[in-house]
Design an enzyme around this catalytic site. Structure first.
Site, PDB file in Angstrom:
ATOM      1  N   PRO A 259      52.602  66.811  43.149  1.00 19.41           N
ATOM      2  CA  PRO A 259      52.346  67.279  41.792  1.00 19.41           C
ATOM      3  C   PRO A 259      51.641  68.635  41.695  1.00 19.41           C
ATOM      4  CG  PRO A 259      50.818  65.536  42.405  1.00 19.41           C
ATOM      5  CD  PRO A 259      51.708  65.726  43.572  1.00 19.41           C
ATOM      6  N   ASP A 282      61.948  74.883  42.098  1.00 19.85           N
ATOM      7  CA  ASP A 282      61.913  75.082  40.655  1.00 19.85           C
ATOM      8  C   ASP A 282      60.494  75.200  40.153  1.00 19.85           C
ATOM      9  OD1 ASP A 282      61.244  72.321  40.534  1.00 19.85           O
ATOM     10  OD2 ASP A 282      63.388  71.918  40.778  1.00 19.85           O
ATOM     11  N   LYS A 304      64.621  78.798  36.516  1.00 21.53           N
ATOM     12  CA  LYS A 304      65.127  79.572  35.378  1.00 21.53           C
ATOM     13  C   LYS A 304      65.825  80.800  35.918  1.00 21.53           C
ATOM     14  CE  LYS A 304      61.440  78.683  32.183  1.00 21.53           C
ATOM     15  NZ  LYS A 304      60.184  79.258  31.717  1.00 21.53           N
ATOM     16  N   GLY A 335      59.326  69.253  42.612  1.00 22.30           N
ATOM     17  CA  GLY A 335      58.000  68.769  42.225  1.00 22.30           C
ATOM     18  C   GLY A 335      57.931  67.254  42.335  1.00 22.30           C
ATOM     19  N   GLY A 336      56.774  66.755  42.724  1.00 22.69           N
ATOM     20  CA  GLY A 336      56.580  65.304  42.796  1.00 22.69           C
ATOM     21  C   GLY A 336      57.460  64.670  43.845  1.00 22.69           C
ATOM     22  N   ASP A 337      58.135  63.599  43.443  1.00 25.16           N
ATOM     23  CA  ASP A 337      59.049  62.902  44.355  1.00 25.16           C
ATOM     24  C   ASP A 337      60.480  63.199  43.900  1.00 25.16           C
ATOM     25  OD1 ASP A 337      59.127  60.201  46.280  1.00 25.16           O
ATOM     26  OD2 ASP A 337      60.856  60.465  44.958  1.00 25.16           O
ATOM     27  N   MET A 417      57.289  63.675  30.953  1.00 24.58           N
ATOM     28  CA  MET A 417      57.973  64.516  29.965  1.00 24.58           C
ATOM     29  C   MET A 417      57.759  64.005  28.542  1.00 24.58           C
ATOM     30  SD  MET A 417      61.459  65.049  32.144  1.00 24.58           S
ATOM     31  CE  MET A 417      61.390  63.524  33.053  1.00 24.58           C
TER      32      MET A 417
HETATM   33  N1  SAH Z   1      59.948  64.387  40.266  1.00 23.50           N
HETATM   34  C1  SAH Z   1      58.721  64.611  39.558  1.00 23.50           C
HETATM   35  C2  SAH Z   1      58.894  64.456  38.060  1.00 23.50           C
HETATM   36  C3  SAH Z   1      59.799  65.469  37.477  1.00 23.50           C
HETATM   37  S1  SAH Z   1      59.907  65.290  35.752  1.00 23.50           S
HETATM   38  C4  SAH Z   1      57.653  63.653  40.052  1.00 23.50           C
HETATM   39  O1  SAH Z   1      57.943  62.743  40.830  1.00 23.50           O
HETATM   40  O2  SAH Z   1      56.492  63.849  39.703  1.00 23.50           O
HETATM   41  C5  SAH Z   1      58.734  66.484  35.203  1.00 23.50           C
HETATM   42  C6  SAH Z   1      57.547  65.816  34.565  1.00 23.50           C
HETATM   43  O3  SAH Z   1      56.665  65.312  35.548  1.00 23.50           O
HETATM   44  C7  SAH Z   1      56.703  66.738  33.744  1.00 23.50           C
HETATM   45  O4  SAH Z   1      57.250  66.936  32.460  1.00 23.50           O
HETATM   46  C8  SAH Z   1      55.422  65.968  33.673  1.00 23.50           C
HETATM   47  O5  SAH Z   1      55.511  64.918  32.756  1.00 23.50           O
HETATM   48  C9  SAH Z   1      55.351  65.348  35.045  1.00 23.50           C
HETATM   49  N2  SAH Z   1      54.533  66.157  35.968  1.00 23.50           N
HETATM   50  C10 SAH Z   1      54.920  66.734  37.102  1.00 23.50           C
HETATM   51  N3  SAH Z   1      53.885  67.346  37.710  1.00 23.50           N
HETATM   52  C11 SAH Z   1      52.815  67.131  36.924  1.00 23.50           C
HETATM   53  C12 SAH Z   1      51.452  67.517  37.000  1.00 23.50           C
HETATM   54  N4  SAH Z   1      50.962  68.231  38.022  1.00 23.50           N
HETATM   55  N5  SAH Z   1      50.614  67.136  36.021  1.00 23.50           N
HETATM   56  C13 SAH Z   1      51.075  66.395  34.976  1.00 23.50           C
HETATM   57  N6  SAH Z   1      52.351  66.021  34.861  1.00 23.50           N
HETATM   58  C14 SAH Z   1      53.211  66.374  35.814  1.00 23.50           C
END
Ligand code: SAH
Length: 514
Positions: A259, A282, A304, A335-337, A417
């Site tokens: 994150p 991204d 973008k 981002g994230g997983d 989101m």
């Molecule tokens: N694949 C990602 C999610 C992608 S969807 C995951 O596993 O985290 C994108 C959404 O993830 C954002 O709109 C927000 O709701 C959340 N998000 C991702 N990083 C974040 C962060 N550092 N702090 C808060 N929300 C986050």
């Protein structure tokens, strides 16, 4: 010691980066380096050390190890330096320092406890453009001596520009335990076979792939277990059986970047980030994380386009496929997983059809990352026995969730989101039976230095958010576990507005991103 000069970026700090077969670690605290780290060849060069006591001894030892011809000028010698003189490792001028001594000298170190003498040495050397180091007086130095982890020919230097030698020594101690002593032998083996590998493999990319297999595979294991001869035989076998075709097929690494906080990357993610030829990332991937990708890798921002439009998912899928078909190792950093609201599945479907090898590396998803850093356990025996992850954003921009399921008691609901549809989400939850005073946390830019946690209730959240300056990405956590934040919040970064937004790309608006 032999060495090679390698440029590094500030963000490579603390990361032990292979630059086959040498690597280097530096601590630098701004984009402008205080000094250029270089390796000086001193074999048979004349070095002068002013002072012959304990302070001088360590520097003399280093100079001797570098192959320099060392002369010590000092009216007397401490016992250890004297022993070096007796062993004919150094020459000794039994006198005080005089400027004429700096004739035909390549490097000078002043290590006396007399500040006037040190200043005079520094001044004379500087005038004559001779590199000078004055022990413990950084202002008088034109070079400093880093802490060294010696696995010759691999040499790792840690410098703090005189800011904190203790910190440098602590890092050195850590690296000493992390890097097997046999890395030096591995590098020697690579050196001895470099030309043969060059002849066997014409392409740079093939050679890099080959050496990575050597350093991460059986050859390295054999060296580490002391079987140098077997390692040599294995390397020869590999060279005999290799050719450029072996390295023609590319592959794709779909990697979760977490994150925001780079410390939350997995080891495997970091390793693959070091292997990639090209990276597609991204806007949810923090710049500090992109900077950890192999320096020579091509970077492609697909969040973008210049026109401010998101590169379409279809185009990203095609790009991954085409780059892999060109034989590239493609890192898709998300981002994230990648498999949680990340469309990771779609991105690799095309690869399966074309038989392109791929790996999927999980990342810390926003829900767990933000919850941990906000001190909100997602489950808790007294509050919630289950947890739902849902998206508050549908393809057509509407919010349409299974509200009954979300309103079940004893569970936590995490909404990704959710910022755009915030008002609708809150009113629908209340309309479907969730108590209006249910606590809600809105976490913005979780796990980063810009993290902000807004606590409200379902009925007050919209007003509270409107009163605050909220910057995406944001995550919603709904449920009674949110009460625990008061007690468990542990991550309280200082306001970092002056340090820039660590997640956002320029021009990101107040829209929750997908
Ligand atoms: N694949 C990602 C999610 C992608 S969807 C995951 O596993 O985290 C994108 C959404 O993830 C954002 O709109 C927000 O709701 C959340 N998000 C991702 N990083 C974040 C962060 N550092 N702090 C808060 N929300 C986050």
């Amino acid at each position: 010691m032999r060495a090679q000069i390698l440029p590094i970026t500030p963000e490579e700090t603390f990361i032990t980066q292979w630059r086959e077969p040498f690597f280097i670690v530096c601590i630098i605290n701004s984009n402008i380096m205080d000094a250029l780290p270089i390796f000086l060849k001193l074999k048979h060069a004349r070095a002068l050390v002013v002072g012959g006591g304990d302070i001088a001894e360590r520097k003399i030892d280093l100079l001797i190890r570098s192959g320099a011809d060392v002369t010590v000028v000092s009216p007397s010698l401490g016992s250890q330096v004297h022993a070096l003189f007796i062993a004919e490792k150094i020459q000794w001028i039994e006198d005080c320092f005089k400027p004429e001594l700096l004739t035909d000298i390549s490097i000078v170190i002043a290590a006396t406890n007399n500040r006037e003498v040190n200043a005079e040495v520094s001044k004379t050397a500087t005038q004559k453009r001779i590199p000078v180091n004055v022990v413990d007086q950084p202002d008088l130095c034109t070079f400093t001596v880093p802490s060294i982890v010696d696995r010759s020919p691999v040499i790792i230097c840690i410098g703090t520009g005189g800011a904190s030698p203790v910190l440098a020594r602590m890092l050195k101690a850590r690296l000493e335990t992390l890097i097997p002593a046999a890395y030096g032998q591995l590098a020697c083996l690579a050196r001895d076979y470099r030309d043969r590998v060059k002849t066997a493999l014409g392409k740079i990319d093939s050679r890099r792939g080959f050496w990575e297999e050597v350093f991460q595979g059986r050859v390295a294991e054999l060296i580490f277990s002391g079987k140098n001869y077997s390692a040599q035989l294995e390397l020869e076998r590999m060279i005999e059986s290799t050719n450029d075709h072996n390295f023609e097929r590319g592959e794709v690494y779909l990697v979760g970047a977490g994150p925001g906080d780079p410390d939350l990357l997995t080891f495997r993610a970091l390793r693959l980030m070091q292997r990639a030829d090209v990276v597609l990332y991204d806007r949810l991937v923090a710049p500090a994380i992109v900077d950890l990708v192999r320096r020579d890798a091509e970077r492609m921002y697909v969040g973008k386009e210049k026109s401010n439009h998101v590169v379409s998912q279809g185009d990203i899928n095609k790009l991954l496929l085409n780059l892999a078909k060109e034989g590239k190792r493609v890192l898709r950093l998300k981002g994230g997983d990648p498999f949680i609201f990340g469309r990771g599945g779609e991105e690799i479907e095309g690869l399966v059809d074309e038989n392109i090898p791929f790996q999927v590396i999980p990342g810390v998803t926003a829900a767990t990352g933000c919850a941990s850093y906000a001190g909100i356990p997602l489950t808790h025996r007294d509050h919630a026995q289950s947890c739902l992850f849902v998206t508050g954003h549908l393809k057509d921009g509407s919010v349409d969730l299974n509200w009954e399921a979300l309103c079940q008691p004893g569970q936590t609901v995490v909404i990704y989101m959710g910022l755009t549809g915030l008002a609708s989400i809150c009113s629908q939850l209340i309309a479907h039976g969730m108590i209006s005073t249910t606590p809600v946390a809105l976490i913005q830019q979780g796990t980063t230095i810009n993290q902000k946690v807004i606590i409200a209730t379902l009925e007050s959240l919209v007003d509270t958010v409107n009163r605050n300056d909220v910057t995406p990405p944001t995550l919603l956590i709904v449920g009674s576990v949110v009460q625990l934040h008061d007690q468990l919040a542990w991550f309280n970064p200082e306001a970092a507005s002056e340090q820039g937004n660590v997640l956002a790309e320029p021009g990101r608006g107040k829209n929750d991103g997908i």
